[in-house]
Scaffold this active site. Sequence first.
Site, PDB file in Angstrom:
ATOM      1  N   GLY A 267      10.653   1.895  -1.686  1.00  0.00           N
ATOM      2  CA  GLY A 267       9.842   2.871  -2.685  1.00  0.00           C
ATOM      3  C   GLY A 267      11.440   4.103  -2.936  1.00  0.00           C
ATOM      4  O   GLY A 267      11.856   4.692  -4.041  1.00  0.00           O
TER       5      GLY A 267
ATOM      6  N   LYS B 242       0.870  -1.396  -0.330  1.00  0.00           N
ATOM      7  CA  LYS B 242      -0.219  -0.049  -0.289  1.00  0.00           C
ATOM      8  C   LYS B 242       0.860   0.906   0.178  1.00  0.00           C
ATOM      9  O   LYS B 242       1.846   1.069   0.879  1.00  0.00           O
ATOM     10  CB  LYS B 242      -0.906   0.448   1.632  1.00  0.00           C
ATOM     11  CG  LYS B 242      -2.435   0.766   1.352  1.00  0.00           C
ATOM     12  CD  LYS B 242      -3.000   0.879   2.338  1.00  0.00           C
ATOM     13  CE  LYS B 242      -3.956   1.818   2.260  1.00  0.00           C
ATOM     14  NZ  LYS B 242      -5.193   2.246   1.282  1.00  0.00           N
TER      15      LYS B 242
ATOM     16  N   GLY C  28       6.992   0.874   4.986  1.00  0.00           N
ATOM     17  CA  GLY C  28       7.786  -0.102   5.009  1.00  0.00           C
ATOM     18  C   GLY C  28       8.025   0.271   2.720  1.00  0.00           C
ATOM     19  O   GLY C  28       8.803   0.341   2.660  1.00  0.00           O
ATOM     20  N   CYS C  29       6.210   0.242   2.621  1.00  0.00           N
ATOM     21  CA  CYS C  29       6.411   0.853   1.146  1.00  0.00           C
ATOM     22  C   CYS C  29       6.932   2.214   1.165  1.00  0.00           C
ATOM     23  O   CYS C  29       7.633   1.791  -0.532  1.00  0.00           O
ATOM     24  CB  CYS C  29       5.233   0.601   0.977  1.00  0.00           C
ATOM     25  SG  CYS C  29       3.828  -0.894   1.644  1.00  0.00           S
ATOM     26  N   THR C  30       6.950   2.624   1.836  1.00  0.00           N
ATOM     27  CA  THR C  30       7.924   4.346   1.172  1.00  0.00           C
ATOM     28  C   THR C  30       9.161   4.188   1.523  1.00  0.00           C
ATOM     29  O   THR C  30       9.445   3.995   0.570  1.00  0.00           O
ATOM     30  CB  THR C  30       6.612   5.308   2.197  1.00  0.00           C
ATOM     31  OG1 THR C  30       5.911   5.199   2.424  1.00  0.00           O
ATOM     32  CG2 THR C  30       8.154   6.613   2.480  1.00  0.00           C
TER      33      THR C  30
END
Length: 154
Positions: free
Chosen positions: A49, A39, A44-46
Amino acid sequence: MTVELNQPVPDFTAEATSDVTVTLTELKGKNVIIYFYPKDNTPGCTNEGKDFRDFYTDFSAANTVIFGVSRDSIRVHTNFKAKHEFPFELISDPEETLCRHFDVIKLKKNYGREYMGIERSTFLINAEGVLVQEWRKVKVKGHVEEVLEAVRAL
């Protein structure tokens, strides 16, 4: 049909940020990294990226394009991409077509609740369109460096 290691990846077309339509066969001649994450705008996703962003020039120098994929909408992706200055496109997969193609929808547990969600995974497709490496159940720390090593080894 799902992808298999050391086999050509079946062609796909997907909508991405910047009004881009990504078609795998059009990327022949370049290595392709597709990373799936749960998401936009979560820690974690940030971080994942940002790591791909920070090593973007190294990947480019190695003839490699990067795409991030989640079920978020193009609008949410566009804001996420702009906020963190990602130099690569994000693919929106609300119908989970690409997610199922790469078999990343898994049963997950969070605070005792079970649900189907994206398992953080990265796939490396070589310039001939063959899946040469996959990372599943990815831990963000150090992951991008490992992917870059694999790209440089091609």
